[in-house]
Design a protein around this motif. Structure first.
Motif, PDB file in Angstrom:
ATOM      1  N   GLU A 240       0.780  -1.333   0.194  1.00  0.00           N
ATOM      2  CA  GLU A 240      -0.084  -0.070   0.037  1.00  0.00           C
ATOM      3  C   GLU A 240       0.867   1.149  -0.014  1.00  0.00           C
ATOM      4  OE1 GLU A 240      -0.372  -2.634   2.029  1.00  0.00           O
ATOM      5  OE2 GLU A 240      -2.549  -3.257   2.009  1.00  0.00           O
ATOM      6  N   SER A 264       2.984  -8.082  -9.882  1.00  0.00           N
ATOM      7  CA  SER A 264       1.756  -7.673 -10.326  1.00  0.00           C
ATOM      8  C   SER A 264       1.327  -6.091  -9.505  1.00  0.00           C
ATOM      9  CB  SER A 264       0.558  -8.693  -9.447  1.00  0.00           C
ATOM     10  OG  SER A 264       0.304  -8.777  -8.135  1.00  0.00           O
ATOM     11  N   TYR A 265       2.372  -5.670  -9.138  1.00  0.00           N
ATOM     12  CA  TYR A 265       1.851  -4.231  -8.803  1.00  0.00           C
ATOM     13  C   TYR A 265       2.721  -3.157  -9.365  1.00  0.00           C
ATOM     14  CZ  TYR A 265      -0.170  -6.694  -4.622  1.00  0.00           C
ATOM     15  OH  TYR A 265      -0.908  -7.669  -3.879  1.00  0.00           O
ATOM     16  N   SER A 267       2.106  -1.611 -11.820  1.00  0.00           N
ATOM     17  CA  SER A 267       1.206  -0.194 -12.351  1.00  0.00           C
ATOM     18  C   SER A 267       1.073   0.719 -11.203  1.00  0.00           C
ATOM     19  CB  SER A 267      -0.113  -0.600 -12.797  1.00  0.00           C
ATOM     20  OG  SER A 267      -0.098  -1.491 -13.876  1.00  0.00           O
ATOM     21  N   ARG A 268       1.145   0.033  -9.778  1.00  0.00           N
ATOM     22  CA  ARG A 268       0.884   0.817  -8.753  1.00  0.00           C
ATOM     23  C   ARG A 268       2.103   1.923  -8.633  1.00  0.00           C
ATOM     24  NH1 ARG A 268      -1.605  -1.763  -3.568  1.00  0.00           N
ATOM     25  NH2 ARG A 268      -3.458  -1.747  -5.024  1.00  0.00           N
ATOM     26  N   LYS A 321      -7.687  11.378  -9.672  1.00  0.00           N
ATOM     27  CA  LYS A 321      -8.105   9.895  -9.000  1.00  0.00           C
ATOM     28  C   LYS A 321      -8.654   8.915  -9.871  1.00  0.00           C
ATOM     29  CE  LYS A 321      -6.823  11.317  -4.778  1.00  0.00           C
ATOM     30  NZ  LYS A 321      -5.923  10.693  -3.949  1.00  0.00           N
ATOM     31  N   THR A 325      -6.665   5.365 -10.520  1.00  0.00           N
ATOM     32  CA  THR A 325      -7.221   4.103 -10.015  1.00  0.00           C
ATOM     33  C   THR A 325      -7.193   3.234 -11.190  1.00  0.00           C
ATOM     34  OG1 THR A 325      -8.527   5.296  -8.285  1.00  0.00           O
ATOM     35  CG2 THR A 325      -9.307   2.792  -8.732  1.00  0.00           C
ATOM     36  N   LEU A 326      -7.676   3.875 -12.462  1.00  0.00           N
ATOM     37  CA  LEU A 326      -7.769   2.813 -13.375  1.00  0.00           C
ATOM     38  C   LEU A 326      -6.614   2.373 -13.764  1.00  0.00           C
ATOM     39  CD1 LEU A 326      -9.740   2.343 -15.955  1.00  0.00           C
ATOM     40  CD2 LEU A 326      -8.905   4.321 -17.107  1.00  0.00           C
ATOM     41  N   GLU A 328      -4.056   1.544 -11.923  1.00  0.00           N
ATOM     42  CA  GLU A 328      -3.617   0.753 -10.795  1.00  0.00           C
ATOM     43  C   GLU A 328      -4.599  -0.627 -10.752  1.00  0.00           C
ATOM     44  OE1 GLU A 328      -4.070   2.579  -7.165  1.00  0.00           O
ATOM     45  OE2 GLU A 328      -2.631   4.058  -7.408  1.00  0.00           O
ATOM     46  N   GLN A 329      -5.752  -0.556 -11.424  1.00  0.00           N
ATOM     47  CA  GLN A 329      -6.768  -1.668 -11.285  1.00  0.00           C
ATOM     48  C   GLN A 329      -6.910  -2.336 -12.455  1.00  0.00           C
ATOM     49  OE1 GLN A 329      -7.715  -2.827  -8.378  1.00  0.00           O
ATOM     50  NE2 GLN A 329      -6.986  -0.887  -7.213  1.00  0.00           N
ATOM     51  N   SER A 330      -6.341  -1.937 -13.628  1.00  0.00           N
ATOM     52  CA  SER A 330      -6.431  -2.494 -15.028  1.00  0.00           C
ATOM     53  C   SER A 330      -5.216  -2.446 -15.712  1.00  0.00           C
ATOM     54  CB  SER A 330      -7.520  -1.718 -15.742  1.00  0.00           C
ATOM     55  OG  SER A 330      -6.861  -0.299 -16.219  1.00  0.00           O
ATOM     56  N   ASP A 331      -5.180  -2.907 -17.214  1.00  0.00           N
ATOM     57  CA  ASP A 331      -3.992  -2.715 -17.841  1.00  0.00           C
ATOM     58  C   ASP A 331      -3.704  -1.387 -18.641  1.00  0.00           C
ATOM     59  OD1 ASP A 331      -3.558  -5.326 -17.284  1.00  0.00           O
ATOM     60  OD2 ASP A 331      -4.822  -6.145 -19.130  1.00  0.00           O
TER      61      ASP A 331
END
Length: 358
Positions: A240, A264-265, A267-268, A321, A325-326, A328-331
């Protein structure tokens, strides 16, 4: 003309600093009111609370500085317009673009400081800020610890702890599995693993190792084992906030290392990296928008300009935001996601600047 430049630059920086001085204590009071019960219940030492709010101040200023800058520019430029000072400047033969130059100079000074803050100081503050939350403000020890951390540290090497405490660098129910292809060759386990900073070693309690060979399994066990590993304890840091605690050079190295591990993180982490570059640019764009909006004298006065500015600020935060978020949660590519709000507002800045020039 140098007098005009110096006059506006002083007002630019002075109003921005005043905005920070006014809003940061409000943020601290709101945060303290929310957390005071947990601070008192956990009997947190005063020195720890003071350090936490020092880190909170840096975190808060770094996070919202483009918006503070935006509102401060609207505030003092609207005052110039209401006092007909802008009309006096432009009537003397100064073009609107020339009038804009000291604003760009002021934005450069502020953004240079903000870039240094975001690259080196803010990551250290974020580390202390998040460690305090995990140590003292979570409901119980289970919440303070990170649960079920599973990481690939190298090709064929995987580590796992059922819980990890960042402040003490201690993990519970540690396992290390090594694979060659699809076949496990050995597995190590311990009920507890602790990192020793003084000599960069690891202490394992109730250590067991099982080596799988063609002739049978080889079992080893020790009550306590001091050893070294080729992974850092930061590999178990909660995903986080780990990216927020690294300086920009460290974050670049960390992302390269995580890519080689197939994390897998990614992108974040890349969103965090790109925001360190996009926020200073956003400050330039918001400065141009603020000048274009507030340089005209309006019937409603400064209130209309501030209301319009606050609406634009919320729209910017919304886009930032949503696209973050898009990614971080997708490709969705992090580079495009982070810079899209800047591109959209840059187009708006050009449009407003042309109308203000007229």
């Amino acid at each position: 003309m140098k007098i005009l430049d110096w006059y506006i630059v002083k007002r630019y920086i002075g109003t921005f600093v005043t905005m920070l001085v006014l809003f940061i204590p409000i943020g601290i009071i709101v945060n303290l009111a929310e957390k005071i019960d947990k601070i008192l219940a956990n009997e947190v030492p005063f020195s720890e609370v003071a350090l936490y709010y020092l880190n909170f101040t840096i975190y808060f200023a770094n996070l919202l500085f483009p918006l503070f800058l935006f509102l401060s520019v609207i505030w003092f430029t609207s005052k110039l317009a209401n006092n007909t000072e802008v009309i006096a400047f432009l009537s003397s033969g100064v073009s609107f673009y020339r009038f804009l130059r000291p604003y760009i100079i002021g934005a450069t000074i502020v953004c240079a400081g903000a870039f240094f803050l975001g690259t080196y100081l803010a990551p250290r503050a974020n580390k202390g800020y998040n460690e305090f939350i995990f140590e003292y403000l979570k409901k119980n020890k289970k919440d303070r610890d990170t649960q079920n951390v599973y990481r690939q540290i190298d090709t064929g090497d995987y580590i796992y702890v059922s819980s990890f405490t960042p402040r003490t660098k201690t993990g519970r129910n540690f396992t290390w599995e090594h694979f060659e292809g699809n076949k496990m060759t050995y597995k190590m386990s311990a009920t507890r693993i602790r990192y020793n900073e003084e000599d960069t070693t690891y202490t394992l309690n109730s250590f067991k190792k099982r080596t799988i060979t063609e002739n049978g399994d080889i079992l080893e066990s020790k009550a306590k084992l001091d050893t070294v590993f080729n992974f850092d304890m930061d590999d178990l840091t909660p995903v986080e906030y780990i990216a927020e605690t690294l300086s920009t050079p460290e974050l670049r190295e960390f992302i390269a290392k995580e890519k080689s591990r197939g994390s897998s993180y990614i992108s974040r982490y890349e969103v965090t990296l790109q925001k360190r570059y996009s926020l200073p640019v956003a400050a330039y764009i918001l400065t141009i928008i603020a000048v274009a909006v507030s340089a005209m004298k309006r019937r409603g006065g400064m209130g209309i300009n501030l209301a319009f500015g606050i609406v634009l600020a919320f729209v910017f935060i919304f886009f930032d935001k949503v696209f973050g978020t898009l990614a971080e949660q997708s490709d969705f590519p992090p580079l495009i996601a982070v810079w899209t709000p800047n591109i959209l507002f840059a187009i708006l800045a050009v449009y407003l600047l042309r109308n203000a020039k007229r």
